[in-house]
Structure formats: C-alpha cells, structure tokens
Design an enzyme around this catalytic site. Sequence first.
Site, PDB file in Angstrom:
ATOM      1  N   HIS A 225       0.844  -1.197   0.000  1.00  0.00           N
ATOM      2  CA  HIS A 225       0.000   0.000   0.000  1.00  0.00           C
ATOM      3  C   HIS A 225       0.881   1.250   0.000  1.00  0.00           C
ATOM      4  O   HIS A 225       1.934   1.268   0.648  1.00  0.00           O
ATOM      5  CB  HIS A 225      -0.893  -0.021   1.245  1.00  0.00           C
ATOM      6  N   ARG A 267      -3.314   1.247  -3.889  1.00  0.00           N
ATOM      7  CA  ARG A 267      -2.966  -0.159  -4.120  1.00  0.00           C
ATOM      8  C   ARG A 267      -3.631  -0.648  -5.399  1.00  0.00           C
ATOM      9  O   ARG A 267      -4.558  -0.004  -5.908  1.00  0.00           O
ATOM     10  CB  ARG A 267      -3.349  -1.032  -2.930  1.00  0.00           C
ATOM     11  N   LYS A 270      -7.505  -0.266  -6.998  1.00  0.00           N
ATOM     12  CA  LYS A 270      -8.326   0.658  -6.213  1.00  0.00           C
ATOM     13  C   LYS A 270      -8.375   2.011  -6.927  1.00  0.00           C
ATOM     14  O   LYS A 270      -7.652   2.257  -7.875  1.00  0.00           O
ATOM     15  CB  LYS A 270      -7.761   0.813  -4.780  1.00  0.00           C
ATOM     16  N   ASP A 273      -6.763   8.660  -5.474  1.00  0.00           N
ATOM     17  CA  ASP A 273      -7.187   9.490  -4.336  1.00  0.00           C
ATOM     18  C   ASP A 273      -6.098  10.559  -4.159  1.00  0.00           C
ATOM     19  O   ASP A 273      -4.898  10.233  -4.171  1.00  0.00           O
ATOM     20  CB  ASP A 273      -7.309   8.567  -3.115  1.00  0.00           C
ATOM     21  N   CYS A 275      -4.797  12.059  -1.707  1.00  0.00           N
ATOM     22  CA  CYS A 275      -3.779  11.961  -0.642  1.00  0.00           C
ATOM     23  C   CYS A 275      -2.568  11.133  -1.080  1.00  0.00           C
ATOM     24  O   CYS A 275      -1.459  11.342  -0.589  1.00  0.00           O
ATOM     25  CB  CYS A 275      -4.364  11.432   0.662  1.00  0.00           C
ATOM     26  N   TYR A 276      -2.777  10.187  -2.037  1.00  0.00           N
ATOM     27  CA  TYR A 276      -1.643   9.384  -2.509  1.00  0.00           C
ATOM     28  C   TYR A 276      -0.690  10.204  -3.391  1.00  0.00           C
ATOM     29  O   TYR A 276       0.392   9.717  -3.742  1.00  0.00           O
ATOM     30  CB  TYR A 276      -2.126   8.130  -3.242  1.00  0.00           C
ATOM     31  N   ASP A 318     -10.302  14.031  -1.644  1.00  0.00           N
ATOM     32  CA  ASP A 318      -9.854  12.760  -2.212  1.00  0.00           C
ATOM     33  C   ASP A 318     -10.099  12.755  -3.727  1.00  0.00           C
ATOM     34  O   ASP A 318      -9.187  12.588  -4.536  1.00  0.00           O
ATOM     35  CB  ASP A 318     -10.646  11.679  -1.445  1.00  0.00           C
ATOM     36  N   ASP A 325     -11.207  17.957   3.425  1.00  0.00           N
ATOM     37  CA  ASP A 325     -10.835  17.803   4.836  1.00  0.00           C
ATOM     38  C   ASP A 325      -9.366  18.199   4.993  1.00  0.00           C
ATOM     39  O   ASP A 325      -8.656  18.395   4.001  1.00  0.00           O
ATOM     40  CB  ASP A 325     -11.117  16.373   5.339  1.00  0.00           C
ATOM     41  N   HIS A 328      -6.666  15.574   3.581  1.00  0.00           N
ATOM     42  CA  HIS A 328      -6.445  15.618   2.131  1.00  0.00           C
ATOM     43  C   HIS A 328      -5.823  16.944   1.689  1.00  0.00           C
ATOM     44  O   HIS A 328      -5.049  16.982   0.728  1.00  0.00           O
ATOM     45  CB  HIS A 328      -7.740  15.305   1.364  1.00  0.00           C
TER      46      HIS A 328
END
Length: 394
Positions: A225, A267, A270, A273, A275-276, A318, A325, A328
């Site tokens: 991840h 991952r 999926k 997003d 944040c990645y 996201d 938020d 993020h």
Amino acid sequence: MIGMEPSSSSAEWKPTASQEEQWALERHVFHIYQLFCNIPPKSQAVMLELQRDNHIEYLMKGLRHLGPSFSVLDANRPWICYWILHSIALLGESVDDALESNTIDFISRCQDQHGGYGGGPGQMPHLATTYAAVNSLITLGGHRSLSSINRGKIYSFLQRMKHPSGGFSMHDGGEVDVRACYTAISVASALCILDKELTQGVGDYILSCQTYEGGIAGEPGSEAHGGYTFCGLATMILINEANRLDLPSLTDWLVFRQGVEGGFQGRTNKLVDGCYSFWQGGAAVLLQRLHEAGDLFQSHALQQYILLCSQVEGGFRDKPGKSRDHYHTCYCLSGLAAAQFRWSKDADREPLPGLVLGPYSNLLEPIDPLHNIVFEQFDEAREFFTESQHCDDA
Ligand SMILES: CC(C)=CCC/C(C)=C/CC/C(C)=C/COP(=O)(O)OP(=O)(O)O
Ligand SMILES: [Zn+2]
C-alpha cells in the site's frame, strides 16, 4: 475470435463493483478535463490556479477551532495541528503570534510526563501523535516552540516502544507496524536522537513487509500500500539501509500506481485518491533522489489531478464527489510540492523548482521529503538541536 457473436457466457458477463466504481470515476474526471479543454485559455489558467487565499482562510479557521471545545476526532488533535500548520507553511504563510502561542501551549499539554505526545491532554502517548506534534512544533519553529520538546523523554518513550521483532509498537501494548517504524525513526532523526539502539532490527522488520508486488505492506503478509510504502522506504533511507530493499521491483510497483486520471491509487485495482499524491509521489521522489533517476511519474498529470479534481474553494479532497478535509488538504499540497521540484541526490541542498503547472505563483515551498516538513523549518530545527545538544549519528 474476432467478429464472433458473444457466446452465452460473455453475454452473462457483468462488471465487478470495483470496475463500475473505476469507470464512474473516470467518466467524472474526464468530464472535468473535457470542460477544461473546451474553455478559452484564460479561463483554463483560472481553473489551474492554486486558490491560495481560500485555502488559507479554510486552514486558519480550522486551527482557531482547535481549542478545548473541539470534540470531533478527539484523539487526533496533534494530527489536525500538523495537517493545518504544514499546509499553511507549504503555502508560504505563517500564523499570527497569538495563534502560534496557543498552539504551542495546546501541544505541550499533550506531552506525557514520561515522554511522547498523546492525542489530547491527558491521553496516553502514541507514536503517530508524537510524530504529528513534533512535526507541528518544528513547522512553527523558533526557540519557544523547539525548546518545548523534551527530547530526552522522547528518547525514553521511543526505547520503550521498541519491539523484539525489530519494529516499534504504536503505544504501550499497541500494534507493531511500518507506520510505527517510520514515525519513531522520523521523530528520532528530526530531533537528532537517532542511534544504533533505536535502529537495531528495523531494517529486517521493513524487509519482511516488502511484498511479491514490490510495494511495502503495513505488516508481514499484508497487501502492499502507498501509505506504508512511503513509510517503509523513508525509514530505510533514514537508517541507511535502502539498498537492502528490492528497489527495482519497488520502483516497478510504484510507477504503475499512477492512474489514467493523473492521480495515484494506494494499491492495485483501487481508485485514485488525492492523498496518494504524497504517499506515492513522495516515495517516487525518494527513489529519484536515491538513483539520481529521471522522472518516475508524470508530474504534469499529477498536478492536473490535484488542481482540477482535488482542489475545491478552500481545501482539497480525495476525488470529485467527496468533501474537503484537512488530511487531504495537507497531502494534496505535499504531493503538489513533490511534483513541482527537481530532487537532487544531496539531501542537504534545497531542491530547485521544476515543472510548475498553471501560473508560476502556484509554486509551493519545498519540503524535506523524508519527514514531510517544509525545508527551511526542517533546516532551522536541525541546527537548533545540533547546537543545543549532541547529535548522535546512527
Ligand atoms: C505517517 C503515517 C501515520 C502514515 C500513514 C500511511 C497511510 C496513509 C497508510 C494507509 C493505510 C491504509 C491501508 C489505508 C487504506 O484505506 P482504504 O481502503 O480506505 O483506501 P484505498 O482504497 O485507497 O486503499
Ligand atoms: Zn485519501
């Protein structure tokens, strides 16, 4: 066979729930990109603009609400401080004296008498909130903030969290995972208290978490991840053992995590997003620095996803359809900084700007990517801790 009528089995074929989710997201994001392409260049420039004032307003409001009445995510308050303060610092701004002083006082009240910081005043010390508190205080900078950290007691706390596996427990009796290794080693490194006793066995533990895919999992036997891959790789670099990892397979896994939308997924299979952008983008930067390698991801596409799909009027999210938020906001901005600079092998040298999508005023402050602290503040803290007391090298 080409041209054949669908057989009865292919007629019955139905997409899986995650395929449907993926296609819905692609449609949504491509709709945004289409809108973007069909408007005049002047309006395109507006869409790509980092909305600094709105972000600062959202962040300052969040920090002011962090007083005693704050009850949501009650065990997370040092994290909220860090997400907000780091975002403000990335935007090149700072908080006023009163807010700074209140924040230092508040974080100090989270410090345990035996070392480390809890999620709120009186709560048991935890490695994640210790990392968040230390990074917040370094980001604020200055004598009052830096000297409020009891480094001797943090060292005892880190020693107490050490686990026979070589890793660390998140708290007394808590879970042992890659996050715990990273937060412990990052804090020790930033405070110049990293030594052999703390690093002993950490490399073996992280190695046992690298999976057949090439990425790093939270614990042995789990799935690779992005969050844990950043933590594992950064830890290995901080303890000087990165070359023990299978770096080619890690690199291979990582480069395939950037989606057609421009953002990163955490991952395999999926959704992307925002944040990645940091967890994966930051890990890519660390690999680039290790090898003096060229770009491992499409910086232009990542910046496009962050600015067009994650950015809202004040804060980041996201993906389209989700709410903003502070978490993020922090990691979209950190990922944007990872994408905007050129990362030289010399970690002590401030990185130079690279490709900046949108107006040049979008350029953020550079970070130290191993600790995710703005470079200038990190540098100030290293100097402060090296001069004030001995700095043991591991
Ligand atoms: C320093 C520190 C504390 C780092 C934390 C690193 C981090 C973000 C770890 C991710 C944890 C995880 C498995 C999330 C999956 O969530 P999900 O299933 O909701 O998301 P996904 O579908 O994107 O995998
Ligand atoms: Zn996320």
